[in-house]
Design a protein around this motif. Structure first.
Motif, PDB file in Angstrom:
ATOM      1  N   PRO A 134      19.785  12.129  92.894  1.00 50.86           N
ATOM      2  CA  PRO A 134      19.258  12.616  94.169  1.00 50.86           C
ATOM      3  C   PRO A 134      18.071  11.796  94.677  1.00 50.86           C
ATOM      4  O   PRO A 134      17.361  11.185  93.884  1.00 50.86           O
ATOM      5  N   GLY A 135      17.905  11.810  96.001  1.00 55.04           N
ATOM      6  CA  GLY A 135      16.734  11.169  96.595  1.00 55.04           C
ATOM      7  C   GLY A 135      16.924   9.704  96.908  1.00 55.04           C
ATOM      8  O   GLY A 135      15.995   9.038  97.364  1.00 55.04           O
ATOM      9  N   THR A 136      18.116   9.154  96.671  1.00 52.95           N
ATOM     10  CA  THR A 136      18.350   7.751  97.034  1.00 52.95           C
ATOM     11  C   THR A 136      19.408   7.723  98.136  1.00 52.95           C
ATOM     12  O   THR A 136      20.218   8.640  98.233  1.00 52.95           O
ATOM     13  N   LYS A 137      19.405   6.657  98.920  1.00 54.71           N
ATOM     14  CA  LYS A 137      20.302   6.636 100.095  1.00 54.71           C
ATOM     15  C   LYS A 137      21.775   6.566  99.690  1.00 54.71           C
ATOM     16  O   LYS A 137      22.651   6.997 100.428  1.00 54.71           O
ATOM     17  N   ASP A 138      22.035   6.028  98.509  1.00 56.00           N
ATOM     18  CA  ASP A 138      23.424   5.891  98.055  1.00 56.00           C
ATOM     19  C   ASP A 138      24.008   7.166  97.451  1.00 56.00           C
ATOM     20  O   ASP A 138      25.199   7.251  97.185  1.00 56.00           O
ATOM     21  N   TYR A 139      23.129   8.158  97.205  1.00 57.63           N
ATOM     22  CA  TYR A 139      23.568   9.396  96.547  1.00 57.63           C
ATOM     23  C   TYR A 139      24.517  10.178  97.458  1.00 57.63           C
ATOM     24  O   TYR A 139      24.242  10.357  98.644  1.00 57.63           O
ATOM     25  N   GLY A 140      25.636  10.636  96.911  1.00 59.72           N
ATOM     26  CA  GLY A 140      26.585  11.369  97.746  1.00 59.72           C
ATOM     27  C   GLY A 140      27.662  12.036  96.915  1.00 59.72           C
ATOM     28  O   GLY A 140      27.532  12.165  95.682  1.00 59.72           O
ATOM     29  N   ALA A 141      28.742  12.445  97.599  1.00 61.99           N
ATOM     30  CA  ALA A 141      29.814  13.192  96.937  1.00 61.99           C
ATOM     31  C   ALA A 141      30.427  12.373  95.782  1.00 61.99           C
ATOM     32  O   ALA A 141      30.756  12.932  94.728  1.00 61.99           O
ATOM     33  N   LEU A 142      30.545  11.040  95.992  1.00 62.79           N
ATOM     34  CA  LEU A 142      31.146  10.210  94.932  1.00 62.79           C
ATOM     35  C   LEU A 142      30.247  10.184  93.687  1.00 62.79           C
ATOM     36  O   LEU A 142      30.737  10.283  92.561  1.00 62.79           O
ATOM     37  N   SER A 143      28.920  10.079  93.899  1.00 62.16           N
ATOM     38  CA  SER A 143      27.996  10.050  92.743  1.00 62.16           C
ATOM     39  C   SER A 143      28.148  11.337  91.927  1.00 62.16           C
ATOM     40  O   SER A 143      28.194  11.308  90.689  1.00 62.16           O
ATOM     41  N   LEU A 144      28.224  12.464  92.629  1.00 62.32           N
ATOM     42  CA  LEU A 144      28.308  13.756  91.938  1.00 62.32           C
ATOM     43  C   LEU A 144      29.644  13.923  91.223  1.00 62.32           C
ATOM     44  O   LEU A 144      29.692  14.419  90.096  1.00 62.32           O
ATOM     45  N   ALA A 145      30.728  13.475  91.860  1.00 62.24           N
ATOM     46  CA  ALA A 145      32.049  13.591  91.215  1.00 62.24           C
ATOM     47  C   ALA A 145      32.078  12.741  89.953  1.00 62.24           C
ATOM     48  O   ALA A 145      32.525  13.188  88.894  1.00 62.24           O
ATOM     49  N   VAL A 146      31.579  11.505  90.057  1.00 60.11           N
ATOM     50  CA  VAL A 146      31.589  10.608  88.897  1.00 60.11           C
ATOM     51  C   VAL A 146      30.770  11.223  87.764  1.00 60.11           C
ATOM     52  O   VAL A 146      31.203  11.263  86.610  1.00 60.11           O
ATOM     53  N   GLN A 147      29.578  11.780  88.105  1.00 60.94           N
ATOM     54  CA  GLN A 147      28.726  12.334  87.049  1.00 60.94           C
ATOM     55  C   GLN A 147      29.315  13.621  86.450  1.00 60.94           C
ATOM     56  O   GLN A 147      29.092  13.917  85.282  1.00 60.94           O
ATOM     57  N   TYR A 148      30.060  14.344  87.242  1.00 60.07           N
ATOM     58  CA  TYR A 148      30.697  15.561  86.722  1.00 60.07           C
ATOM     59  C   TYR A 148      31.800  15.191  85.722  1.00 60.07           C
ATOM     60  O   TYR A 148      31.939  15.825  84.678  1.00 60.07           O
ATOM     61  N   TYR A 149      32.568  14.167  86.071  1.00 61.12           N
ATOM     62  CA  TYR A 149      33.726  13.838  85.233  1.00 61.12           C
ATOM     63  C   TYR A 149      33.441  12.794  84.149  1.00 61.12           C
ATOM     64  O   TYR A 149      34.168  12.704  83.176  1.00 61.12           O
ATOM     65  N   ALA A 150      32.425  11.948  84.351  1.00 61.63           N
ATOM     66  CA  ALA A 150      32.306  10.791  83.460  1.00 61.63           C
ATOM     67  C   ALA A 150      30.871  10.281  83.319  1.00 61.63           C
ATOM     68  O   ALA A 150      29.976  10.689  84.055  1.00 61.63           O
ATOM     69  N   ARG A 151      30.704   9.343  82.359  1.00 57.79           N
ATOM     70  CA  ARG A 151      29.421   8.655  82.187  1.00 57.79           C
ATOM     71  C   ARG A 151      29.605   7.236  82.732  1.00 57.79           C
ATOM     72  O   ARG A 151      30.406   6.470  82.199  1.00 57.79           O
ATOM     73  N   PRO A 152      28.899   6.880  83.834  1.00 58.83           N
ATOM     74  CA  PRO A 152      29.101   5.561  84.423  1.00 58.83           C
ATOM     75  C   PRO A 152      28.210   4.486  83.781  1.00 58.83           C
ATOM     76  O   PRO A 152      27.091   4.774  83.362  1.00 58.83           O
ATOM     77  N   TYR A 153      28.738   3.263  83.714  1.00 60.84           N
ATOM     78  CA  TYR A 153      27.957   2.140  83.167  1.00 60.84           C
ATOM     79  C   TYR A 153      28.408   0.862  83.862  1.00 60.84           C
ATOM     80  O   TYR A 153      29.598   0.510  83.827  1.00 60.84           O
ATOM     81  N   ILE A 154      27.478   0.203  84.533  1.00 59.72           N
ATOM     82  CA  ILE A 154      27.846  -1.056  85.214  1.00 59.72           C
ATOM     83  C   ILE A 154      27.867  -2.190  84.187  1.00 59.72           C
ATOM     84  O   ILE A 154      26.865  -2.486  83.533  1.00 59.72           O
ATOM     85  N   VAL A 155      29.042  -2.795  84.053  1.00 59.71           N
ATOM     86  CA  VAL A 155      29.266  -3.801  83.007  1.00 59.71           C
ATOM     87  C   VAL A 155      28.804  -5.180  83.475  1.00 59.71           C
ATOM     88  O   VAL A 155      28.181  -5.930  82.727  1.00 59.71           O
ATOM     89  N   ALA A 156      29.122  -5.527  84.725  1.00 58.41           N
ATOM     90  CA  ALA A 156      28.786  -6.873  85.218  1.00 58.41           C
ATOM     91  C   ALA A 156      28.843  -6.913  86.733  1.00 58.41           C
ATOM     92  O   ALA A 156      29.634  -6.189  87.341  1.00 58.41           O
ATOM     93  N   ASN A 157      28.016  -7.741  87.311  1.00 57.41           N
ATOM     94  CA  ASN A 157      28.140  -8.044  88.733  1.00 57.41           C
ATOM     95  C   ASN A 157      29.016  -9.289  88.866  1.00 57.41           C
ATOM     96  O   ASN A 157      28.915 -10.208  88.048  1.00 57.41           O
ATOM     97  N   VAL A 158      29.866  -9.291  89.879  1.00 54.86           N
ATOM     98  CA  VAL A 158      30.837 -10.390  90.007  1.00 54.86           C
ATOM     99  C   VAL A 158      30.760 -10.960  91.431  1.00 54.86           C
ATOM    100  O   VAL A 158      30.993 -10.248  92.402  1.00 54.86           O
ATOM    101  N   PRO A 159      30.437 -12.267  91.552  1.00 57.26           N
ATOM    102  CA  PRO A 159      30.301 -12.855  92.895  1.00 57.26           C
ATOM    103  C   PRO A 159      31.662 -13.153  93.537  1.00 57.26           C
ATOM    104  O   PRO A 159      32.682 -13.245  92.829  1.00 57.26           O
ATOM    105  N   PRO A 160      31.677 -13.316  94.882  1.00 58.48           N
ATOM    106  CA  PRO A 160      32.939 -13.537  95.608  1.00 58.48           C
ATOM    107  C   PRO A 160      33.750 -14.739  95.117  1.00 58.48           C
ATOM    108  O   PRO A 160      34.970 -14.738  95.217  1.00 58.48           O
TER     109      PRO A 160
END
Ligand code: SAM
Length: 305
Positions: free
Chosen positions: A166-192
């Motif tokens: 909460p409190g960030t501009k990106d927070y929304g329905a997707l953030s809550l669904a992901v946190q309800y169902y799973a533990r998220p972890y960003i593995v890598a950033n990938v350039p175009p």
């Protein structure tokens, strides 16, 4: 098992030329051409010979070759029929791959998993078509198919949205669904430049490890997600107004006002300020107001979250 041959620009171009393939923008086709990124995805997905993998959108079969080399069985669902003969060619040396020419959003995933893997747990791995990332992820969660993990390439901004609070501009329905169902972890950033053609946005690989038990207890999951969607539909509105304006919820205004007060929040509170725990509590309060009031609020409040 044969060694993967795709995943570099030369072999990808060769296959595309051989079949005179033209990219379909409407299908979000950006094929991976970087073997290091492919290795990272396979490592993050933690694939072994015991695993059944569901791949969404195999393209020309680049990641499918890597998956087939590591997994017990791979089923890949591809919408573009022009890719089916190409996949038959690039995957001909792998005997553990099944290609299904279908739209993943129109498929009964439960049935697919039952037929392909006897209903046993699945690992989902994909370089997703970005135009339908959210419906694909939500469809997987809501299918209640036994999924161990979802390791996917998504738009960088969407990966960020999946793991904020909460409190960030990106927070929304997707953030809550992901946190309800799973533990998220960003593995890598990938350039175009790791894709052909290059997407206009940055990408990231995210692993969602599905919870065995959700972190909060809700009486009615669908009600909670309706409340969450209504809260974020009109971001500049208060939570109360968001809920009142939702045709999907269709709740009497006193139920909404009294429930927010019971949650211990003022009338000016906005949806984006609530945590998952608070949405769960609010949905349980509303549930009990609609379906019969529990006798002791304090006791029930504790029991319900
Ligand atoms: N996996 C390949 C790779 O990494 O090179 C291709 C990834 S590309 C970003 C997305 C793939 O998803 C494309 O092959 C596209 O045709 C396919 N696709 C798009 N919409 C789909 C849908 N609704 N159902 C199944 N596949 C879809």
């Amino acid at each position: 098992m044969p060694v993967p041959t795709l995943g570099n620009p030369q072999n990808t171009i060769e296959i595309l030329k051989k079949y005179n393939f033209s990219f379909q923008k409407k299908f979000g086709q950006n094929f991976l051409i970087d073997t290091r990124v492919l290795d990272k995805i396979i490592a993050a997905a933690d694939i072994t010979r015991d695993d059944f993998v569901l791949e969404i959108g195999p393209g020309i079969g680049t990641m499918t070759q890597y998956l087939a080399a590591a997994a017990g069985k791979v089923t890949a669902v591809e919408i573009d029929k022009a890719l089916i003969p190409i996949l038959a060619d690039t995957l001909k040396d792998y005997d553990n791959v099944n290609i299904v020419n279908q739209d993943i959003l129109k498929m009964d995933i439960q049935r697919l998993v039952d037929e392909e893997n006897g209903g046993k747990p699945v690992k989902v791995v994909a370089n997703l078509p970005y135009y339908i990332t959210t419906p694909i992820i939500m469809g997987l969660f809501e299918s209640h198919v036994p999924i161990e993990s979802i390791t996917v390439m998504v738009q960088k901004e969407v990966a960020d949205r999946m793991q904020v609070g909460p409190g960030t501009k990106d927070y929304g329905a997707l953030s809550l669904a992901v946190q309800y169902y799973a533990r998220p972890y960003i593995v890598a950033n990938v350039p175009p430049n790791c894709f052909m053609p290059r997407p206009k946005v940055g990408s990231a690989v995210i692993r969602l490890t599905v919870h065995e038990e959700p972190p909060v207890q809700v009486e009615d999951e669908r009600l909670m997600f309706r409340i969450i969607r209504a809260s974020f539909n009109q971001r500049r509105k208060t939570l109360a107004n968001g809920l009142k304006n939702s045709a999907e919820l269709n709740l009497p205004r006193e139920v909404i006002e009294e429930s927010i007060a019971e949650l211990g929040k003022g009338p000016g509170i906005r949806g984006e300020a609530l945590t998952l725990e608070e949405f769960a509590l609010l949905s349980n309060i509303i549930y009990h107001r609609i379906n019969g009031q529990p006798e002791n609020h304090e006791q029930n409040r504790e029991r319900r979250t």
